[in-house]
Design a protein around this motif. Structure first.
Motif, short mmCIF file in Angstrom:
data_model
loop_
_atom_site.label_atom_id
_atom_site.label_comp_id
_atom_site.label_asym_id
_atom_site.label_seq_id
_atom_site.Cartn_x
_atom_site.Cartn_y
_atom_site.Cartn_z
N GLN A 154 0.83 -1.26 0.30
CA GLN A 154 -0.03 -0.12 0.08
C GLN A 154 0.99 1.32 -0.01
O GLN A 154 1.99 1.10 0.60
CB GLN A 154 -0.84 0.04 1.43
CG GLN A 154 -1.85 -1.01 1.13
CD GLN A 154 -2.90 -0.93 2.07
OE1 GLN A 154 -2.67 -0.46 3.37
NE2 GLN A 154 -4.32 -1.03 1.79
N LYS A 155 0.47 2.37 -0.59
CA LYS A 155 1.10 3.41 -0.68
C LYS A 155 0.50 4.58 -0.35
O LYS A 155 -1.03 4.37 -0.01
CB LYS A 155 2.00 3.79 -2.03
CG LYS A 155 0.99 3.80 -3.19
CD LYS A 155 1.61 4.16 -4.59
CE LYS A 155 0.54 4.03 -5.37
NZ LYS A 155 1.03 3.86 -7.16
N ALA A 183 6.90 8.12 1.12
CA ALA A 183 5.64 8.73 1.89
C ALA A 183 5.45 7.78 3.01
O ALA A 183 6.06 7.95 4.13
CB ALA A 183 4.71 8.88 0.83
N THR A 184 4.41 6.88 2.79
CA THR A 184 4.04 5.78 3.91
C THR A 184 5.31 4.58 3.86
O THR A 184 5.07 4.18 4.95
CB THR A 184 2.86 5.21 3.72
OG1 THR A 184 2.87 4.42 2.28
CG2 THR A 184 1.71 6.33 3.48
O1 LIG Z 1 5.77 5.55 0.30
P1 LIG Z 1 4.89 5.37 -0.34
O2 LIG Z 1 3.48 5.80 0.26
O3 LIG Z 1 4.71 4.03 -0.84
O4 LIG Z 1 4.98 6.23 -1.70
C1 LIG Z 1 6.09 6.67 -2.47
C2 LIG Z 1 5.97 6.01 -3.96
O5 LIG Z 1 4.83 6.63 -4.60
C3 LIG Z 1 5.49 7.28 -5.69
O6 LIG Z 1 5.35 6.22 -6.96
P2 LIG Z 1 3.85 6.01 -7.59
O7 LIG Z 1 3.47 4.53 -7.07
O8 LIG Z 1 2.96 7.16 -7.61
O9 LIG Z 1 4.45 5.50 -9.24
P3 LIG Z 1 5.09 6.63 -10.27
O10 LIG Z 1 6.63 6.69 -9.81
O11 LIG Z 1 5.14 5.39 -11.29
O12 LIG Z 1 4.56 7.59 -10.52
C4 LIG Z 1 6.86 7.35 -5.37
O13 LIG Z 1 7.58 7.52 -6.55
C5 LIG Z 1 7.20 6.33 -4.78
O14 LIG Z 1 7.43 5.19 -5.44
#
Ligand SMILES: O=P(O)(O)OC[C@H]1O[C@H](OP(=O)(O)OP(=O)(O)O)[C@H](O)[C@@H]1O
Ligand SMILES: Nc1ncnc2[nH]cnc12
Length: 233
Positions: A154-155, A183-184
């Motif tokens: 989960q993000k 982030a999370t």
């Molecule tokens: O710490 P978290 O809550 O897990 O969030 C962080 C993740 O979210 C974003 O990726 P995203 O999945 O949006 O993909 P992208 O890079 O393809 O835009 C970012 O690039 C990180 O990989």
């Protein structure tokens, strides 16, 4: 390690990227004692400001380039846009220099940089090249051919599945996981679990930016380094 040739380190010093300069007072080599082995491998003289002082000045410029977009991609999310850094060759170079300095100071030399789709692909391969390491991607499910390991996560704004090819990391290889933002911590934790499933030794995690208030680093069980922090609440 000490007897091994380090072709990528040497070639980086001899063939700096277009916006970079050879080692000078403006772009000095690594000089701290903890990074002497890297500096020596690169064949650079010890001179210029300390890596700590250089890092501090680089991060100021990088932080100023970030943009924020409220309610993207969904209501309540303040989206941190890192793309202006990559749109500016000088900032792009400064980003790579800052990450390279930090890795040399804080970690053993990694064998593999693992970057997360998609924004971890923006600087993971360049950083790997500078460090003389392999680059291996973590991709969203269904994108990689051949046998893969899978981990769900989960993000901050959704859930997904990550995959790595089973032969992407060999048992015992030293791995650094890199991504643009923590982030999370859900995405990074899933990537770390895949590295361990493949038998890799996880040296740690490196991020451009940390959303501190979400406390994502608490999900990670290896050292965490973030260049910039944001959204302090
Ligand atoms: O710490 P978290 O809550 O897990 O969030 C962080 C993740 O979210 C974003 O990726 P995203 O999945 O949006 O993909 P992208 O890079 O393809 O835009 C970012 O690039 C990180 O990989
Ligand atoms: N607030 C945010 N901005 C940009 N990327 C993110 N990935 C997870 N949370 C994010």
């Amino acid at each position: 390690m000490s007897g091994e040739p380090a072709p990528a380190y040497t070639s980086t010093a001899e063939h700096p990227p277009p916006a970079a300069k050879p080692a000078t007072s403006e772009h000095p080599p690594l000089t701290s004692s903890s990074s002497d082995h890297h500096a020596a491998q690169r064949g650079l003289a010890a001179a210029g400001p300390s890596p700590t002082a250089e890092l501090a000045s680089l991060t100021l410029n990088l932080k100023a380039a970030l943009r924020q977009f409220p309610d993207f991609p969904s209501p309540g999310i303040l989206f941190e846009d890192i793309l202006p850094i990559f749109a500016n060759p000088q900032l792009h170079e400064e980003l790579l220099r800052a990450l390279e300095l930090h890795v040399a100071q804080a970690y053993e030399k990694p064998d593999v940089i693992v970057g997360l789709e998609a924004r971890g692909f923006l600087f993971g391969p360049s950083l790997a090249l500078r460090l003389g390491a392999a680059f291996v991607p973590v991709r969203k499910q269904g994108k990689l051919p051949g046998p893969c390991e899978t981990a769900g996560y989960q993000k901050e704004y959704g859930e997904d599945f990550f995959q790595m090819q089973k032969d992407g990391v060999r048992p015992g290889q030293k791995v650094l996981v890199v991504d643009d933002i923590i982030a999370t911590g859900g995405s990074a934790a899933a990537a770390g679990s895949l590295v361990k499933k493949l038998g890799g030794t996880l040296l740690g995690y490196v991020f451009m930016l940390e959303l501190d208030f979400l406390k994502g680093r608490a999900k990670l069980d290896a050292p965490v380094y973030t260049l910039l922090s944001s959204q302090e609440k």
